[in-house]
Design a protein around this motif. Structure first.
Motif, PDB file in Angstrom:
ATOM      1  N   GLU A 139      76.804  22.360  44.796  1.00  0.00           N
ATOM      2  CA  GLU A 139      76.418  23.289  44.582  1.00  0.00           C
ATOM      3  C   GLU A 139      74.572  23.396  45.024  1.00  0.00           C
ATOM      4  OE1 GLU A 139      79.544  24.166  42.455  1.00  0.00           O
ATOM      5  OE2 GLU A 139      77.667  25.325  41.917  1.00  0.00           O
ATOM      6  N   HIS A 140      74.535  24.923  44.876  1.00  0.00           N
ATOM      7  CA  HIS A 140      73.060  24.761  44.990  1.00  0.00           C
ATOM      8  C   HIS A 140      72.350  24.166  44.061  1.00  0.00           C
ATOM      9  CE1 HIS A 140      75.091  28.151  46.779  1.00  0.00           C
ATOM     10  NE2 HIS A 140      73.754  28.648  48.075  1.00  0.00           N
ATOM     11  N   GLU A 141      71.191  23.478  45.308  1.00  0.00           N
ATOM     12  CA  GLU A 141      70.111  22.561  44.234  1.00  0.00           C
ATOM     13  C   GLU A 141      68.686  23.225  44.389  1.00  0.00           C
ATOM     14  OE1 GLU A 141      69.935  18.990  46.447  1.00  0.00           O
ATOM     15  OE2 GLU A 141      68.735  17.787  44.943  1.00  0.00           O
ATOM     16  N   LEU A 142      68.163  23.181  43.007  1.00  0.00           N
ATOM     17  CA  LEU A 142      66.545  23.947  43.046  1.00  0.00           C
ATOM     18  C   LEU A 142      65.873  22.857  43.833  1.00  0.00           C
ATOM     19  CD1 LEU A 142      64.884  25.546  42.561  1.00  0.00           C
ATOM     20  CD2 LEU A 142      65.195  25.678  40.256  1.00  0.00           C
ATOM     21  N   ARG A 155      71.972  24.447  54.337  1.00  0.00           N
ATOM     22  CA  ARG A 155      72.112  25.518  54.119  1.00  0.00           C
ATOM     23  C   ARG A 155      70.549  24.931  52.971  1.00  0.00           C
ATOM     24  NH1 ARG A 155      72.784  29.788  57.246  1.00  0.00           N
ATOM     25  NH2 ARG A 155      74.162  28.941  57.877  1.00  0.00           N
ATOM     26  N   TYR A 156      69.130  26.154  53.485  1.00  0.00           N
ATOM     27  CA  TYR A 156      68.234  26.294  52.520  1.00  0.00           C
ATOM     28  C   TYR A 156      67.741  27.292  52.206  1.00  0.00           C
ATOM     29  CZ  TYR A 156      67.180  22.019  53.052  1.00  0.00           C
ATOM     30  OH  TYR A 156      67.328  20.219  53.085  1.00  0.00           O
ATOM     31  N   VAL A 210      64.143  31.382  38.123  1.00  0.00           N
ATOM     32  CA  VAL A 210      64.583  31.211  38.861  1.00  0.00           C
ATOM     33  C   VAL A 210      65.885  30.201  39.096  1.00  0.00           C
ATOM     34  CG1 VAL A 210      63.953  29.929  41.116  1.00  0.00           C
ATOM     35  CG2 VAL A 210      62.527  31.871  40.140  1.00  0.00           C
ATOM     36  N   VAL A 211      65.938  29.014  38.232  1.00  0.00           N
ATOM     37  CA  VAL A 211      66.522  28.114  37.600  1.00  0.00           C
ATOM     38  C   VAL A 211      68.221  28.623  37.509  1.00  0.00           C
ATOM     39  CG1 VAL A 211      67.840  26.484  36.415  1.00  0.00           C
ATOM     40  CG2 VAL A 211      65.170  26.535  36.567  1.00  0.00           C
ATOM     41  N   ASP A 212      68.142  29.988  37.564  1.00  0.00           N
ATOM     42  CA  ASP A 212      69.991  30.627  36.588  1.00  0.00           C
ATOM     43  C   ASP A 212      70.104  31.241  37.688  1.00  0.00           C
ATOM     44  OD1 ASP A 212      68.977  30.363  33.538  1.00  0.00           O
ATOM     45  OD2 ASP A 212      70.129  29.055  34.752  1.00  0.00           O
ATOM     46  N   PHE A 213      69.405  31.519  38.907  1.00  0.00           N
ATOM     47  CA  PHE A 213      69.467  32.554  40.349  1.00  0.00           C
ATOM     48  C   PHE A 213      70.931  32.396  40.690  1.00  0.00           C
ATOM     49  CE2 PHE A 213      68.303  35.816  43.279  1.00  0.00           C
ATOM     50  CZ  PHE A 213      68.824  34.993  44.582  1.00  0.00           C
ATOM     51  N   LYS A 214      71.730  32.989  41.175  1.00  0.00           N
ATOM     52  CA  LYS A 214      73.277  33.430  42.176  1.00  0.00           C
ATOM     53  C   LYS A 214      73.232  33.802  43.134  1.00  0.00           C
ATOM     54  CE  LYS A 214      74.104  30.286  38.534  1.00  0.00           C
ATOM     55  NZ  LYS A 214      74.637  28.688  39.358  1.00  0.00           N
ATOM     56  N   SER A 215      72.597  34.795  43.338  1.00  0.00           N
ATOM     57  CA  SER A 215      73.276  35.958  44.385  1.00  0.00           C
ATOM     58  C   SER A 215      72.013  35.759  45.354  1.00  0.00           C
ATOM     59  CB  SER A 215      71.389  37.313  43.826  1.00  0.00           C
ATOM     60  OG  SER A 215      72.595  37.491  42.582  1.00  0.00           O
ATOM     61  N   TRP A 216      72.929  34.962  46.504  1.00  0.00           N
ATOM     62  CA  TRP A 216      72.599  34.206  47.313  1.00  0.00           C
ATOM     63  C   TRP A 216      72.390  34.710  48.396  1.00  0.00           C
ATOM     64  CZ3 TRP A 216      70.073  30.286  45.234  1.00  0.00           C
ATOM     65  CH2 TRP A 216      70.577  29.685  44.240  1.00  0.00           C
ATOM     66  N   GLY A 217      71.111  35.197  49.264  1.00  0.00           N
ATOM     67  CA  GLY A 217      71.896  35.885  50.925  1.00  0.00           C
ATOM     68  C   GLY A 217      71.924  34.850  52.227  1.00  0.00           C
TER      69      GLY A 217
END
Length: 120
Positions: free
Chosen positions: A43-46, A92-93, A104-111
């Motif tokens: 998963e994406h990790e903050l 990937r960053y 921001v913690v809940d962000f899901k709309s990745w570029g």
């Protein structure tokens, strides 16, 4: 909010790299910005998030003592400086912007993100 990541590339273990997050059509001065990463299959990790005030919070132990954030308001860009990189940092960053870091913690709309590859 459209942000564009850049600056990734191949580096050797122990080297440093700075990746950039540019606000395209959005003034990042008015937003909190966070840096995430996604390593293969996870998963994406903050990692870190910087509020509008410049206050920065660390969300991942991976960033402890090695990663820092900075802003250049004149360039509408937020940076993630990464030091002493290792193969485990390969991924990937992504950056994300929202009103405050708790959003921001809940962000899901990745570029597209920017790919960092660390070789041993």
């Amino acid at each position: 909010l459209n942000v564009v990541e850049s600056g990734g590339g191949p580096v050797q273990t122990g080297e440093s790299l700075t990746v950039s997050c540019y606000g395209s059509g959005v003034d990042l001065d008015y937003y909190a910005v966070g840096w995430f990463r996604q390593v293969s299959g996870e998963e994406h990790e903050l990692l870190l998030c910087m509020e509008r005030t410049g206050s920065t919070a660390r969300y991942s132990d991976a960033a402890k003592g090695r990663f820092t954030m900075s802003r250049d308001n004149n360039k509408n860009t937020v940076y993630l400086q990464m030091n002493n990189l290792g193969p485990e940092d390969t991924g990937r960053y992504f950056c994300a912007a929202d009103v405050i870091c708790s959003a921001v913690v809940d962000f899901k709309s990745w570029g597209q993100g920017t790919l960092v590859t660390v070789s041993s």
